[in-house]
Each structure stands twice: as C-alpha cells, then as structure tokens.
Design an enzyme around this catalytic site. Structure first.
Site, mmCIF file in Angstrom:
data_model
loop_
_atom_site.group_PDB
_atom_site.id
_atom_site.type_symbol
_atom_site.label_atom_id
_atom_site.label_comp_id
_atom_site.label_asym_id
_atom_site.label_seq_id
_atom_site.Cartn_x
_atom_site.Cartn_y
_atom_site.Cartn_z
ATOM 1 N N MET A 8 0.860 -1.187 0.000
ATOM 2 C CA MET A 8 0.000 0.000 0.000
ATOM 3 C C MET A 8 0.891 1.229 0.000
ATOM 4 O O MET A 8 1.520 1.554 1.015
ATOM 5 C CB MET A 8 -0.930 -0.004 1.218
ATOM 6 C CG MET A 8 -1.938 -1.132 1.230
ATOM 7 S SD MET A 8 -3.032 -1.048 2.671
ATOM 8 C CE MET A 8 -3.919 0.490 2.346
ATOM 9 N N CYS A 98 -1.863 -1.091 -9.831
ATOM 10 C CA CYS A 98 -1.986 0.239 -9.229
ATOM 11 C C CYS A 98 -2.911 1.124 -10.062
ATOM 12 O O CYS A 98 -2.687 1.321 -11.263
ATOM 13 C CB CYS A 98 -0.613 0.893 -9.106
ATOM 14 S SG CYS A 98 -0.688 2.552 -8.370
ATOM 15 N N GLY A 200 -9.426 -8.185 -2.120
ATOM 16 C CA GLY A 200 -10.517 -7.248 -2.328
ATOM 17 C C GLY A 200 -11.682 -7.448 -1.374
ATOM 18 O O GLY A 200 -12.262 -8.534 -1.327
ATOM 19 N N GLU A 201 -12.023 -6.413 -0.596
ATOM 20 C CA GLU A 201 -13.164 -6.400 0.322
ATOM 21 C C GLU A 201 -13.096 -7.501 1.383
ATOM 22 O O GLU A 201 -14.105 -8.134 1.715
ATOM 23 C CB GLU A 201 -14.481 -6.499 -0.453
ATOM 24 C CG GLU A 201 -14.837 -5.254 -1.234
ATOM 25 C CD GLU A 201 -14.941 -3.998 -0.369
ATOM 26 O OE1 GLU A 201 -15.722 -3.993 0.597
ATOM 27 O OE2 GLU A 201 -14.209 -3.021 -0.663
ATOM 28 N N GLY A 223 -5.216 -5.663 2.446
ATOM 29 C CA GLY A 223 -4.570 -4.367 2.374
ATOM 30 C C GLY A 223 -5.235 -3.383 3.314
ATOM 31 O O GLY A 223 -4.843 -3.240 4.470
#
Length: 314
Positions: A8, A98, A200-201, A223
């Site tokens: 990140m 990214c 993701g999520e 993340g």
C-alpha cells in the site's frame, strides 16, 4: 490458509510492516512498489523501500518480505528484479494493479492490463532473470476500463513463468468501490495451475471465509482491512478477537515512537493521518480522535494529542 499483506503506497512502510508482523502470523509481506523506468536502480533505493534486506529479507520475527517492482520495460524490470534478489528479497512481485492516475499516465500499473502481450514480455524477462528457486509473482486487477481481458492477463502472467498470481477483484475504473467481483477470481483459479491469491473487500474473518469458499483459493491478500483492523491476519487465521480501541491506540503509539525517532519524522503527520482514514471504518473512537488531531501539522502536536487520548483511557 495463507494470509499475505498487500503493498500500500504511502501507508505500509517498513515500520508498519514491523508493527503488524509482531502481532500477526503473516505468511508474506510485500513492499510498496519501486518504480522502474529506464535504468538499473542503485542499491540504496532497494534498501530504502525494504530495510529488511539487512535482515535477510525478513522482519525481526522472521516474516518474509518481497520487493514489488512497477514498470513497463521488460529489460529494466528484469535487471532490477535480479538486483533485488541478490540483495535478499524473498522473491519478486510485479505490479499490474496500481490505479493511481500518476502511475497510469506514465503507462504503469493497471494501465498495462490493456496489453496482455506486454505483461507477458515483462513477466518472462523477470522470470528468466531471477534464479529458478526464487518465486516470481504478480498482482493484477480484473482490467482497466472493463473486465474483458481478465483471463488473458492472468494467462499472460502464468504462461510467462510466474509462480503465483494475486488478483484484486475489481477493474481500475472500479477503484476501491464495493463490491469485489470474486467470481472472476473463481474462473482464474479454476484455469491456472499455479496458486491464485484472492484480494478485495476482506475486512474480517467472515469475509475471508466467504471469499475462499467462492473463489476456491486457499490464500488471501489483505490491504486496507489490515490497517483498519490491525490484527486482521490473526483474526482470519486463528479466530483471535478483533483488537480493541485501547489495544489499537497503544499500537499507534508504538508506531509513532518508531517513526518519530527515525529520519522520516517529516512525513509522520501524513502517515498517521492516512492510517486514521482506515481506522475510522472499524472504530468510532478513531473518528472522534481524528477530528481533534487533523488540524495539527507537526509531529509533536500529533504525538501530544495521541498521548493525551491514551491518558484519558487510564
């Protein structure tokens, strides 16, 4: 089950990795990306992004750290990958996910998802440059403006010789808006014979279990969730109770002590405020405290505010 800490930019630096690795059993941590353009970068650049190289490429508790590279030149990506390995990186990761405008304007990151052939050339060059006993991985999104090339990009990574593929289940246009389209990862995982890592999520243990059930993956990459709930990895892997606000505040003070005692004190205010943006999701107390400290611009002012908040909880 494996849990990997995602890179990140501007948030997860070596101090954050050290802090999180002391309270979680991460299987791997990936650095913020190192931008590769048209040269072999000096060794000091790799050590700046990954000070863990001085400790055999791992945090103090032995969590392996992998350098991530971002670029569009097969030759220079390969040469810098080899240098990173010789310096001690635990494998090499290539960034094709990214979504930042500045990165995409220079034809890096998610921009390359429009060109599976170039992704293949980059990964093949990196794989050929890196010794066979070292892992070469990549992180992709499902696409740039749409998801039409999601499988072509996944296959390009695999056919070029990569050992692992992490998939963020959104396109560049989707950004970070929910939902994450895990069903696309299911198709990739069914097609590719290499490990596929779902991303993701994933904010809690239930999300991770549902994601693995849907995708068939046995590894997840976290993340924003890892910053929102500091012990998320162990919450997922071992069912540990989520950190309380008191535990989190103590962790922030530990992070503060390490950051402000280093040469990077000037960017501490931006880093700690960025962290608060993620903590607000998990802790109402974080939102209240952020309202107080966001007006401060210097490290001493912010540190004093955090310390006062901690004293009030005694």
């Amino acid at each position: 089950m494996k849990v990997i800490l995602a890179p990140m930019e501007g948030v997860v630096d070596d101090v954050m990795r050290e802090i999180l690795s002391t309270i979680n059993d991460y299987d791997l941590m990936v650095t913020e990306f190192i931008r590769v353009v048209d040269q072999l970068l000096p060794e000091k650049v790799f050590h700046r992004f990954c000070p863990e190289l001085a400790n055999n490429g791992q945090t103090s508790n032995g969590t392996p750290v992998r350098i991530q590279l971002l670029g569009q030149s097969p030759q220079w990506m390969a040469e810098n990958a080899y240098r990173a390995i010789t310096l001690g990186s635990k494998g090499i990761d290539a960034n094709f996910g990214c979504p930042a405008k500045m990165v995409n304007r220079s034809q890096g990151g998610a921009y390359l998802l429009q060109n599976p052939e170039l992704i293949y050339k980059i990964m093949k060059a990196v794989r050929e440059a890196v010794p066979s006993d070292q892992v070469v991985s990549a992180k992709i999104r499902l696409g740039y403006e749409d998801k039409s090339l999601f499988m072509e990009n996944a296959l390009a990574v695999y056919e070029a010789g990569a050992n692992e593929l992490a998939v963020h289940a959104r396109s560049k246009v989707d950004g970070y808006k929910p939902p994450a389209y895990w069903e696309y990862i299911t198709e990739i995982n069914q097609r590719l014979p290499i490990p596929v890592i779902a991303n993701g999520e994933i904010w809690n243990q239930a999300d991770a279990e549902r994601c693995m059930q849907i995708t068939g993956c046995d590894s997840v990459m976290i993340g924003r969730g890892a910053i929102s709930l500091p012990n998320l990895a162990n919450h997922i892997k071992h069912g540990d109770n989520p950190y309380s606000w008191l535990q989190t505040l103590d962790l922030m003070l530990d992070y503060t002590k390490q950051e402000t005692s280093s040469r990077r004190i000037d960017y501490y205010p931006a880093r700690i405020k960025q962290w608060f943006c993620y903590l607000n999701r998990q802790y109402t107390e974080a939102d209240e405290l952020f309202r107080q400290l966001r007006i401060f611009k210097t490290a001493p002012e912010i540190v004093a505010c955090l310390q006062q908040a901690r004293q009030q909880m005694n």
